[in-house]
Design a protein around this motif. Structure first.
Motif, PDB file in Angstrom:
ATOM      1  N   SER A 129     -64.253  12.524  35.032  1.00 58.22           N
ATOM      2  CA  SER A 129     -63.679  11.660  34.017  1.00 58.22           C
ATOM      3  C   SER A 129     -62.166  11.599  34.184  1.00 58.22           C
ATOM      4  O   SER A 129     -61.520  12.624  34.391  1.00 58.22           O
ATOM      5  CB  SER A 129     -64.065  12.208  32.635  1.00 58.22           C
ATOM      6  OG  SER A 129     -63.478  11.420  31.638  1.00 58.22           O
ATOM      7  N   GLY A 130     -61.611  10.415  34.147  1.00 51.21           N
ATOM      8  CA  GLY A 130     -60.166  10.246  34.263  1.00 51.21           C
ATOM      9  C   GLY A 130     -59.662  10.113  35.688  1.00 51.21           C
ATOM     10  O   GLY A 130     -58.466   9.989  35.929  1.00 51.21           O
ATOM     11  N   SER A 131     -60.598  10.104  36.667  1.00 54.15           N
ATOM     12  CA  SER A 131     -60.159  10.034  38.064  1.00 54.15           C
ATOM     13  C   SER A 131     -59.891   8.605  38.530  1.00 54.15           C
ATOM     14  O   SER A 131     -59.433   8.406  39.657  1.00 54.15           O
ATOM     15  CB  SER A 131     -61.185  10.712  38.973  1.00 54.15           C
ATOM     16  OG  SER A 131     -62.443  10.070  38.882  1.00 54.15           O
ATOM     17  N   GLY A 132     -60.216   7.610  37.686  1.00 50.67           N
ATOM     18  CA  GLY A 132     -59.859   6.233  38.035  1.00 50.67           C
ATOM     19  C   GLY A 132     -61.014   5.322  38.414  1.00 50.67           C
ATOM     20  O   GLY A 132     -60.796   4.222  38.914  1.00 50.67           O
ATOM     21  N   LYS A 133     -62.259   5.751  38.156  1.00 53.30           N
ATOM     22  CA  LYS A 133     -63.422   4.927  38.520  1.00 53.30           C
ATOM     23  C   LYS A 133     -63.404   3.578  37.798  1.00 53.30           C
ATOM     24  O   LYS A 133     -63.553   2.528  38.427  1.00 53.30           O
ATOM     25  CB  LYS A 133     -64.730   5.670  38.199  1.00 53.30           C
ATOM     26  CG  LYS A 133     -64.859   7.038  38.834  1.00 53.30           C
ATOM     27  CD  LYS A 133     -66.168   7.709  38.457  1.00 53.30           C
ATOM     28  CE  LYS A 133     -66.341   7.973  36.972  1.00 53.30           C
ATOM     29  NZ  LYS A 133     -65.390   8.986  36.438  1.00 53.30           N
ATOM     30  N   SER A 134     -63.220   3.617  36.489  1.00 50.63           N
ATOM     31  CA  SER A 134     -63.237   2.365  35.722  1.00 50.63           C
ATOM     32  C   SER A 134     -62.058   1.476  36.121  1.00 50.63           C
ATOM     33  O   SER A 134     -62.195   0.254  36.208  1.00 50.63           O
ATOM     34  CB  SER A 134     -63.190   2.652  34.214  1.00 50.63           C
ATOM     35  OG  SER A 134     -64.382   3.288  33.811  1.00 50.63           O
ATOM     36  N   SER A 135     -60.901   2.101  36.380  1.00 55.18           N
ATOM     37  CA  SER A 135     -59.737   1.326  36.825  1.00 55.18           C
ATOM     38  C   SER A 135     -60.041   0.633  38.150  1.00 55.18           C
ATOM     39  O   SER A 135     -59.726  -0.548  38.336  1.00 55.18           O
ATOM     40  CB  SER A 135     -58.524   2.251  36.988  1.00 55.18           C
ATOM     41  OG  SER A 135     -58.194   2.846  35.753  1.00 55.18           O
ATOM     42  N   LEU A 136     -60.675   1.358  39.060  1.00 59.35           N
ATOM     43  CA  LEU A 136     -61.016   0.796  40.371  1.00 59.35           C
ATOM     44  C   LEU A 136     -61.969  -0.384  40.220  1.00 59.35           C
ATOM     45  O   LEU A 136     -61.784  -1.440  40.845  1.00 59.35           O
ATOM     46  CB  LEU A 136     -61.641   1.880  41.261  1.00 59.35           C
ATOM     47  CG  LEU A 136     -62.015   1.452  42.672  1.00 59.35           C
ATOM     48  CD1 LEU A 136     -60.767   1.186  43.495  1.00 59.35           C
ATOM     49  CD2 LEU A 136     -62.864   2.504  43.347  1.00 59.35           C
ATOM     50  N   THR A 183     -50.843   1.275  37.877  1.00 63.46           N
ATOM     51  CA  THR A 183     -50.234   2.207  36.932  1.00 63.46           C
ATOM     52  C   THR A 183     -50.371   1.659  35.515  1.00 63.46           C
ATOM     53  O   THR A 183     -50.512   0.449  35.315  1.00 63.46           O
ATOM     54  CB  THR A 183     -48.735   2.429  37.237  1.00 63.46           C
ATOM     55  OG1 THR A 183     -48.017   1.210  37.007  1.00 63.46           O
ATOM     56  CG2 THR A 183     -48.509   2.899  38.668  1.00 63.46           C
ATOM     57  N   TYR A 184     -50.377   2.575  34.562  1.00 63.96           N
ATOM     58  CA  TYR A 184     -50.395   2.213  33.145  1.00 63.96           C
ATOM     59  C   TYR A 184     -49.123   2.744  32.498  1.00 63.96           C
ATOM     60  O   TYR A 184     -48.611   3.790  32.916  1.00 63.96           O
ATOM     61  CB  TYR A 184     -51.582   2.860  32.429  1.00 63.96           C
ATOM     62  CG  TYR A 184     -52.943   2.414  32.886  1.00 63.96           C
ATOM     63  CD1 TYR A 184     -53.432   1.144  32.558  1.00 63.96           C
ATOM     64  CD2 TYR A 184     -53.771   3.272  33.619  1.00 63.96           C
ATOM     65  CE1 TYR A 184     -54.708   0.744  32.959  1.00 63.96           C
ATOM     66  CE2 TYR A 184     -55.042   2.873  34.017  1.00 63.96           C
ATOM     67  CZ  TYR A 184     -55.501   1.608  33.685  1.00 63.96           C
ATOM     68  OH  TYR A 184     -56.748   1.217  34.079  1.00 63.96           O
ATOM     69  N   ALA A 185     -48.650   2.043  31.467  1.00 66.30           N
ATOM     70  CA  ALA A 185     -47.532   2.556  30.684  1.00 66.30           C
ATOM     71  C   ALA A 185     -47.976   3.862  30.031  1.00 66.30           C
ATOM     72  O   ALA A 185     -49.093   3.973  29.536  1.00 66.30           O
ATOM     73  CB  ALA A 185     -47.135   1.533  29.622  1.00 66.30           C
TER      74      ALA A 185
HETATM   75  N1  LIG Z   1     -55.626   1.171  29.310  1.00 66.24           N
HETATM   76  C1  LIG Z   1     -55.091   2.323  29.698  1.00 66.24           C
HETATM   77  N2  LIG Z   1     -53.835   2.677  29.337  1.00 66.24           N
HETATM   78  C2  LIG Z   1     -53.278   3.841  29.738  1.00 66.24           C
HETATM   79  N3  LIG Z   1     -53.890   4.747  30.528  1.00 66.24           N
HETATM   80  C3  LIG Z   1     -55.146   4.454  30.920  1.00 66.24           C
HETATM   81  C4  LIG Z   1     -55.808   3.251  30.527  1.00 66.24           C
HETATM   82  N4  LIG Z   1     -57.048   3.240  31.088  1.00 66.24           N
HETATM   83  C5  LIG Z   1     -57.149   4.384  31.779  1.00 66.24           C
HETATM   84  N5  LIG Z   1     -56.023   5.127  31.681  1.00 66.24           N
HETATM   85  C6  LIG Z   1     -55.760   6.407  32.348  1.00 66.24           C
HETATM   86  O1  LIG Z   1     -55.924   6.208  33.747  1.00 66.24           O
HETATM   87  C7  LIG Z   1     -56.612   7.315  34.340  1.00 66.24           C
HETATM   88  C8  LIG Z   1     -57.905   6.832  34.976  1.00 66.24           C
HETATM   89  O2  LIG Z   1     -58.774   6.401  33.945  1.00 66.24           O
HETATM   90  P1  LIG Z   1     -60.176   5.692  34.221  1.00 66.24           P
HETATM   91  O3  LIG Z   1     -59.994   4.616  35.245  1.00 66.24           O
HETATM   92  O4  LIG Z   1     -60.720   5.269  32.895  1.00 66.24           O
HETATM   93  O5  LIG Z   1     -61.027   6.891  34.859  1.00 66.24           O
HETATM   94  P2  LIG Z   1     -62.619   7.153  34.892  1.00 66.24           P
HETATM   95  O6  LIG Z   1     -63.327   5.831  34.694  1.00 66.24           O
HETATM   96  O7  LIG Z   1     -62.871   7.773  36.228  1.00 66.24           O
HETATM   97  O8  LIG Z   1     -62.899   8.100  33.775  1.00 66.24           O
HETATM   98  C9  LIG Z   1     -56.815   8.325  33.216  1.00 66.24           C
HETATM   99  O9  LIG Z   1     -55.743   9.247  33.262  1.00 66.24           O
HETATM  100  C10 LIG Z   1     -56.763   7.481  31.961  1.00 66.24           C
HETATM  101  O10 LIG Z   1     -56.313   8.234  30.864  1.00 66.24           O
END
Ligand SMILES: Nc1ncnc2c1ncn2[C@@H]1O[C@H](COP(=O)(O)OP(=O)(O)O)[C@@H](O)[C@H]1O
Ligand SMILES: [Mg+2]
Length: 131
Positions: free
Chosen positions: A41-48, A11-13
């Motif tokens: 976009s925004g589905s969480g790929k980079s987060s994963l 989770t993010y703040a």
């Molecule tokens: N550093 C961050 N702080 C707050 N929210 C974030 C941050 N990075 C990503 N998010 C949110 O987390 C969700 C997943 O983002 P992200 O992993 O970047 O997705 P993707 O790479 O699939 O586009 C989105 O809703 C994005 O706005």
């Protein structure tokens, strides 16, 4: 190499609350296989990817890289694991403009304390970079 994620939540703040980017995600990539993570976009790929690469610590869940439970590692140990076992190609290249492609790779051996400008260690670092 193997990659195993279990029940990973990140989770993010988000203002007063929290935004759930990864909700109990599991992933099993056995040795010798390839996996692609696709989604809007925004589905969480980079987060994963950030969690799988041990760059970001999840709120919950297990991340196991090559059999190593990364949750138990210190920051320094995670950095060592990344240097030795993970290759990460970022969207932004994060390269050093003054170095050649070969030198960028060779540099990693030096960062890892396996370098040496001359002699056997230097030669090994160059050979690995060439490979
Ligand atoms: N550093 C961050 N702080 C707050 N929210 C974030 C941050 N990075 C990503 N998010 C949110 O987390 C969700 C997943 O983002 P992200 O992993 O970047 O997705 P993707 O790479 O699939 O586009 C989105 O809703 C994005 O706005
Ligand atoms: Mg992304």
């Amino acid at each position: 190499m193997t990659l195993f994620l279990e029940e990973v939540t990140l989770t993010y703040a988000d203002g007063a609350g929290r935004l759930t980017a990864l909700d109990s995600v599991g992933l099993d990539v056995p040795a010798g296989t390839m996996a692609a993570v696709i989604g809007p976009s925004g589905s969480g790929k980079s987060s994963l990817l950030a969690v799988a690469a041990t760059l970001v610590t999840p709120d919950r869940g297990r991340v196991v890289v090559d059999g190593v439970e990364t949750g138990a590692l210190s920051r320094a140990e995670k950095a060592e694991l990344r240097r030795q076992r993970l290759g990460i190609v970022f969207q932004q290249p994060n390269l050093l403009a003054s170095l050649t492609a070969l030198e960028q790779l060779e540099l990693m051996a030096h960062v890892d304390g396996r370098g040496g400008r001359r002699g056997r260690r230097g030669a090994q670092a160059r050979e690995r970079a060439r490979e």
